[in-house]
Scaffold this motif. Structure first.
Motif, short mmCIF file in Angstrom:
data_model
loop_
_atom_site.label_atom_id
_atom_site.label_comp_id
_atom_site.label_asym_id
_atom_site.label_seq_id
_atom_site.Cartn_x
_atom_site.Cartn_y
_atom_site.Cartn_z
N THR A 70 19.92 -19.62 -12.85
CA THR A 70 20.38 -20.98 -12.61
C THR A 70 19.24 -21.95 -12.33
O THR A 70 19.21 -23.05 -12.87
N GLU A 71 18.29 -21.55 -11.51
CA GLU A 71 17.22 -22.48 -11.14
C GLU A 71 16.33 -22.86 -12.32
O GLU A 71 15.65 -23.87 -12.28
N LEU A 72 16.37 -22.05 -13.37
CA LEU A 72 15.61 -22.37 -14.58
C LEU A 72 16.43 -23.19 -15.57
O LEU A 72 15.93 -23.59 -16.62
N GLY A 73 17.71 -23.40 -15.26
CA GLY A 73 18.58 -24.16 -16.16
C GLY A 73 18.94 -23.39 -17.42
O GLY A 73 19.23 -23.99 -18.45
N VAL A 74 18.92 -22.06 -17.33
CA VAL A 74 19.21 -21.21 -18.49
C VAL A 74 20.47 -20.41 -18.19
O VAL A 74 20.62 -19.87 -17.10
N THR A 75 21.36 -20.32 -19.17
CA THR A 75 22.55 -19.49 -19.01
C THR A 75 22.23 -18.07 -19.47
O THR A 75 21.26 -17.85 -20.20
N THR A 76 23.07 -17.13 -19.06
CA THR A 76 22.87 -15.75 -19.49
C THR A 76 22.92 -15.63 -21.02
O THR A 76 22.06 -14.97 -21.61
N PRO A 77 23.90 -16.26 -21.71
CA PRO A 77 23.88 -16.17 -23.17
C PRO A 77 22.62 -16.78 -23.80
O PRO A 77 22.11 -16.26 -24.79
N GLN A 78 22.10 -17.86 -23.22
CA GLN A 78 20.85 -18.43 -23.74
C GLN A 78 19.70 -17.44 -23.56
O GLN A 78 18.87 -17.27 -24.45
N PHE A 79 19.66 -16.79 -22.40
CA PHE A 79 18.64 -15.78 -22.15
C PHE A 79 18.72 -14.66 -23.17
O PHE A 79 17.70 -14.21 -23.71
N VAL A 80 19.93 -14.22 -23.47
CA VAL A 80 20.11 -13.15 -24.45
C VAL A 80 19.61 -13.60 -25.83
O VAL A 80 18.91 -12.85 -26.52
N VAL A 81 19.93 -14.81 -26.23
CA VAL A 81 19.49 -15.33 -27.53
C VAL A 81 17.96 -15.41 -27.58
O VAL A 81 17.33 -14.98 -28.55
N LEU A 82 17.34 -15.93 -26.52
CA LEU A 82 15.88 -16.00 -26.48
C LEU A 82 15.27 -14.60 -26.56
O LEU A 82 14.30 -14.37 -27.28
N THR A 83 15.86 -13.65 -25.83
CA THR A 83 15.37 -12.27 -25.83
C THR A 83 15.47 -11.65 -27.22
O THR A 83 14.54 -10.99 -27.69
N MET A 84 16.60 -11.85 -27.88
CA MET A 84 16.78 -11.29 -29.22
C MET A 84 15.84 -11.93 -30.23
O MET A 84 15.34 -11.26 -31.13
N LEU A 85 15.55 -13.22 -30.07
CA LEU A 85 14.62 -13.88 -31.00
C LEU A 85 13.18 -13.41 -30.77
O LEU A 85 12.39 -13.37 -31.71
N ARG A 86 12.85 -13.06 -29.54
CA ARG A 86 11.51 -12.48 -29.31
C ARG A 86 11.44 -11.10 -29.96
O ARG A 86 10.46 -10.75 -30.60
N ALA A 87 12.50 -10.32 -29.79
CA ALA A 87 12.51 -8.96 -30.33
C ALA A 87 12.62 -8.95 -31.86
O ALA A 87 12.01 -8.11 -32.53
N TYR A 88 13.39 -9.89 -32.40
CA TYR A 88 13.69 -9.92 -33.84
C TYR A 88 13.53 -11.34 -34.38
O TYR A 88 14.52 -12.00 -34.70
N PRO A 89 12.30 -11.85 -34.47
CA PRO A 89 12.12 -13.23 -34.94
C PRO A 89 12.65 -13.41 -36.36
O PRO A 89 12.58 -12.48 -37.17
N GLY A 90 13.19 -14.59 -36.61
CA GLY A 90 13.67 -14.91 -37.95
C GLY A 90 15.12 -14.59 -38.19
O GLY A 90 15.60 -14.66 -39.33
N LEU A 91 15.86 -14.26 -37.14
CA LEU A 91 17.29 -13.98 -37.31
C LEU A 91 18.04 -15.25 -37.70
O LEU A 91 17.69 -16.35 -37.28
N SER A 92 19.09 -15.08 -38.47
CA SER A 92 20.00 -16.20 -38.77
C SER A 92 20.95 -16.36 -37.59
O SER A 92 21.03 -15.48 -36.71
N GLY A 93 21.69 -17.44 -37.57
CA GLY A 93 22.69 -17.64 -36.53
C GLY A 93 23.74 -16.55 -36.51
O GLY A 93 24.14 -16.06 -35.45
N ALA A 94 24.16 -16.11 -37.70
CA ALA A 94 25.17 -15.04 -37.79
C ALA A 94 24.61 -13.73 -37.24
O ALA A 94 25.29 -13.01 -36.50
N ASP A 95 23.37 -13.42 -37.59
CA ASP A 95 22.75 -12.20 -37.07
C ASP A 95 22.56 -12.28 -35.56
O ASP A 95 22.76 -11.30 -34.84
N LEU A 96 22.17 -13.45 -35.07
CA LEU A 96 22.03 -13.65 -33.62
C LEU A 96 23.35 -13.40 -32.91
O LEU A 96 23.38 -12.75 -31.85
N ALA A 97 24.43 -13.90 -33.47
CA ALA A 97 25.75 -13.70 -32.86
C ALA A 97 26.06 -12.22 -32.76
O ALA A 97 26.55 -11.75 -31.72
N ARG A 98 25.75 -11.47 -33.80
CA ARG A 98 26.04 -10.02 -33.78
C ARG A 98 25.21 -9.30 -32.72
O ARG A 98 25.74 -8.53 -31.93
#
Length: 158
Positions: A41-69
């Motif tokens: 909360t103090e960083l202004g980040v939601t848990t789903p946003q954190f998950v998306v950022l984490t997945m993009l670090r792990a798997y750069p170049g994902l599409s929105g559909a792949d990110l959702a999965r």
């Protein structure tokens, strides 16, 4: 007069070791998510946003559909998250080199710095999750959780 019957707190009765595995897994996930939300909360980040950022670090170049999965979110939710993270300068899009209509998402420098700050907060939660577990027990839990996810997803044909 009827007495009020109250369920036991988490960890006791059917909410404890006598409970159904699926319920206990859901109960643990809900408690963990709330703890993560409070930590971020103090960083202004939601848990789903954190998950998306984490997945993009792990798997750069994902599409929105792949990110959702991989983030276990709906495409609509990921669409909102992507718009907000892009607006904040944490991620950027590039067209796919072959399928030009497909957008690929990557972290920006700002997104990487934000994710690093989030990770410091989340690591404290993960230490609490692992408290009292040996390295071997942690490996067993991770293996079990990964196996359950893989087998159940395979059974659904996804």
């Amino acid at each position: 007069m009827l007495a009020m019957i109250r369920p036991p707190p988490p960890g006791e009765g059917k909410r404890g070791e006598q409970g159904h595995l699926a319920y206990l897994l859901r109960q643990a996930q809900a408690a963990t998510r709330l703890t993560l939300e409070r930590a971020l909360t103090e960083l202004g980040v939601t848990t789903p946003q954190f998950v998306v950022l984490t997945m993009l670090r792990a798997y750069p170049g994902l599409s929105g559909a792949d990110l959702a999965r991989v983030a276990l979110l709906t495409p609509q939710t990921v669409g909102v998250i992507i718009r907000n993270l892009e607006r904040d300068g944490a991620i950027r899009k590039t067209p796919h080199p072959i399928h030009g209509r497909v957008l690929q998402w990557t972290l920006t420098r700002r997104g990487t710095v934000l994710l690093d700050k989030c990770r410091r907060h989340v690591q404290a939660v993960e230490r609490r999750l692992a408290a009292g577990l040996s390295a071997s027990a942690q490996a067993t839990v991770r293996r079990w959780l990964a196996r359950v996810a893989a087998e159940f997803q395979q059974a659904q044909g996804s």
